[in-house]
Scaffold this motif. Structure first.
Motif, PDB file in Angstrom:
ATOM      1  N   GLN A 428     -10.798  61.672  74.394  1.00  0.00           N
ATOM      2  CA  GLN A 428     -11.257  60.532  73.600  1.00  0.00           C
ATOM      3  C   GLN A 428     -12.776  60.500  73.414  1.00  0.00           C
ATOM      4  OE1 GLN A 428      -9.551  56.642  74.457  1.00  0.00           O
ATOM      5  NE2 GLN A 428      -7.941  57.603  75.696  1.00  0.00           N
ATOM      6  N   SER A 429     -13.516  61.044  74.377  1.00  0.00           N
ATOM      7  CA  SER A 429     -14.976  60.962  74.324  1.00  0.00           C
ATOM      8  C   SER A 429     -15.570  62.122  73.526  1.00  0.00           C
ATOM      9  CB  SER A 429     -15.556  60.982  75.742  1.00  0.00           C
ATOM     10  OG  SER A 429     -15.123  59.860  76.474  1.00  0.00           O
ATOM     11  N   PHE A 430     -16.692  61.821  72.859  1.00  0.00           N
ATOM     12  CA  PHE A 430     -17.419  62.846  72.114  1.00  0.00           C
ATOM     13  C   PHE A 430     -18.888  62.449  72.027  1.00  0.00           C
ATOM     14  CE2 PHE A 430     -16.369  59.618  69.081  1.00  0.00           C
ATOM     15  CZ  PHE A 430     -17.372  59.621  68.119  1.00  0.00           C
ATOM     16  N   VAL A 431     -19.728  63.407  71.644  1.00  0.00           N
ATOM     17  CA  VAL A 431     -21.154  63.163  71.481  1.00  0.00           C
ATOM     18  C   VAL A 431     -21.461  63.095  69.987  1.00  0.00           C
ATOM     19  CG1 VAL A 431     -23.482  64.035  71.887  1.00  0.00           C
ATOM     20  CG2 VAL A 431     -21.715  64.345  73.628  1.00  0.00           C
ATOM     21  N   PRO A 432     -21.868  61.933  69.455  1.00  0.00           N
ATOM     22  CA  PRO A 432     -22.212  61.826  68.037  1.00  0.00           C
ATOM     23  C   PRO A 432     -23.334  62.782  67.649  1.00  0.00           C
ATOM     24  CG  PRO A 432     -21.966  59.650  69.015  1.00  0.00           C
ATOM     25  CD  PRO A 432     -21.944  60.639  70.144  1.00  0.00           C
TER      26      PRO A 432
END
Length: 529
Positions: A428-432
């Motif tokens: 679910q997590s990501f780095v914009p």
């Protein structure tokens, strides 16, 4: 400021350089919170227009722009070189809500517009009286009616001793016209070390000059660029706190508090000093803080100010434990979101068991909370201990007193509009992209000019190629196995030989460390299901 002085200062900047720092106490979110603590409403920092005077390369506002994409930041800097290099970092980072312009403060015109927040860190003491006046005139004319400004400056009486060090360094360079500014710094440090060493040889001199030796030691340990700017600038003109406030009054501005709240709310940690200040200057907060500066030998101030008319309703009751549990003070405390800055080892300072257990529970849950959540934990703990209404009321009162005390002492960060950090969740997590572009700009040249920063604007001096690699991998939500395989490929070339097991273990350790680091930096977002 004359053109000649401008030329001298530009030469100094060019010779010494200056690594641009982020300062957590200058952010609009912090300034809004401090104003709110005193009962003054300020603009929403998330959408604010922010001006920084003396922005250097922009390291204080570029990081803020990164975390507040809907806000607008403008930095004014005298050094053309720093403006050009700072704008290059901004362009490489792909940020469109921050810019630097080259100008001296006295030349800024009406075309720059109005700002909700104005920051002037490390300017006021280092310019002549004409520019000091221009600085406050600019704030008066360009600060929004409900806006907040921040000005830092060296102060007497504490800077009297520091001035002795400055004068020693100036004297040592009085005939060194052949030296550039960097050489003057090195020469001044050398002479300072010789003088200090000589004093230390004699017990009577060491005792008599203990304050001077402390100041000298402090300066000798500072970076060359800091010493060059703080001690060998053409201007270094500290003022007494009351003189600064007189200057504010002349420009329709008023002091709210210091970013070090212990200077403004002394009763929270020393009632005896507070009683004495009341005797010396009852109902005159400016005079009380000036007396306190004499007692503490204060050397530096970080003043938060507003338009004069808004200061009429200011209250400092938050610093008085006897008033914390009044409805107005509880309402103010309830209005913030908090982050705990102390660790579990410090919990022994809390006398009330339920309050101590409440903070321990919050720390274990990540350290960020609001009062609704804290009060719910208190009630649950009281119920578990089979306490009655009286014990609950005692615990709640103790909680509010503890909150106020640690707000003032710096154990809690508090915001009305906090940046909410995301915790890493696999898949679910990501780095914009904006964070990755910023780190790329810092790693590929910008690190010589400025520090990175967390979402709280704390300096980060070790952004690395490894950070950048991981951020590029995590450009969108991915499974742990996919990320680990990509790390193995990038670091080890995908070698599947006899070392494959060790490589997998190292990649997993890398994965664990970097996901946690992204949390701390505030670079993560989570996909909404």
């Amino acid at each position: 400021m004359t053109t000649n002085t401008n030329d001298v200062q530009q030469t100094i900047y060019s010779e010494l350089g200056y690594k641009s720092m982020p300062f957590p106490y200058t952010t609009p979110a912090t300034l809004e919170a401090y104003a709110g603590l005193l009962g003054v409403s300020a603009p929403n920092p998330k959408t604010a227009r922010v001006l920084e005077l003396g922005a250097t390369y922009g390291g204080n506002i570029i990081s803020q722009a990164l975390f507040n994409p809907e806000a607008t930041f403008v930095g004014v800097e005298l050094s053309q070189e720093q403006v050009e290099k700072g704008n290059e970092v901004i362009a490489n980072a792909g940020l469109t809500n921050v810019s630097l312009i080259q100008s001296d403060i006295a030349s800024i015109g009406s075309e720059i517009g109005t700002f909700d927040y104005i920051i002037a860190h490390g300017v006021y003491s280092w310019v002549d009286d004409g520019v000091k006046d221009a600085l406050l005139r600019l704030i008066d004319e360009h600060l929004a009616e409900d806006g907040i400004a921040y000005i830092s400056y060296n102060t007497y009486p504490g800077w009297n001793t520091m001035d002795e060090v400055r004068q020693l360094m100036m004297f040592s360079n009085r005939d060194k016209t052949q030296f550039n500014h960097k050489e003057k710094v090195l020469h001044g440090k050398t002479i300072g070390s010789i003088v200090g060493s000589q004093i230390l040889k004699y017990d009577n001199l060491k005792e008599r000059n203990s304050k001077f030796l402390g100041a000298l030691r402090s300066v000798m340990q500072k970076d060359d660029y800091y010493v060059g700017h703080d001690h060998l600038e053409p201007n270094n003109d500290p003022v007494y706190f009351y003189q600064f406030n007189d200057h504010l009054k002349a420009h329709n501005l008023a002091y709210l508090c210091d970013a070090d709240l212990t200077l403004s709310m002394v009763r929270s940690f020393d009632s005896d000093i507070a009683d004495t200040l009341d005797k010396l200057a009852l109902n005159d907060h400016i005079a009380q803080e000036q007396y306190l500066d004499f007692m503490l030998d204060t050397t530096f101030r970080k003043s938060i100010i507003c338009k004069a008319k808004h200061a009429e309703s200011v209250t400092y009751d938050m610093g008085n434990p006897e008033l914390v549990n009044s409805v107005p003070m509880r309402t103010i405390i309830n209005s913030f979101t908090y982050t705990i800055l102390f660790n579990e080892e410090a919990l022994s300072i809390f006398e009330n068991d339920i309050v101590r257990d409440t903070f321990q529970s919050i720390i274990k849950d990540g350290g960020q909370f609001n009062m609704i959540e804290a009060l719910a934990i208190v009630k649950a703990a009281n119920d578990a201990a089979k306490g009655d209404d009286e014990s609950l009321e005692t615990a709640v009162n103790a909680l509010y007193v503890a909150m106020a005390e640690h707000i003032v002492r710096g154990g809690l960060r508090f915001f009305k509009h906090p940046y909410v950090k995301s915790f890493y969740m696999e898949g679910q997590s990501f780095v914009p992209a904006r964070f990755t572009k910023f780190v790329k700009a810092i790693v590929e040249g910008g690190s010589e000019l400025m520090y990175g920063a967390t979402s709280d604007n704390d300096a980060v001096d070790n952004l690395s190629d490894e950070d950048l690699m991981f951020m590029e991998i995590l450009n969108k939500p991915k499974a742990k196995s996919t990320i680990i395989n990509t790390i193995k490929k990038n670091i080890f070339g995908g070698n599947q030989g006899g070392q494959a097991k060790n490589q997998t273990a190292m990649a997993e350790a890398f994965y664990t460390e970097l996901t946690k680091r992204m949390e701390i930096l505030g670079y993560l977002e989570n996909k909404i299901k």
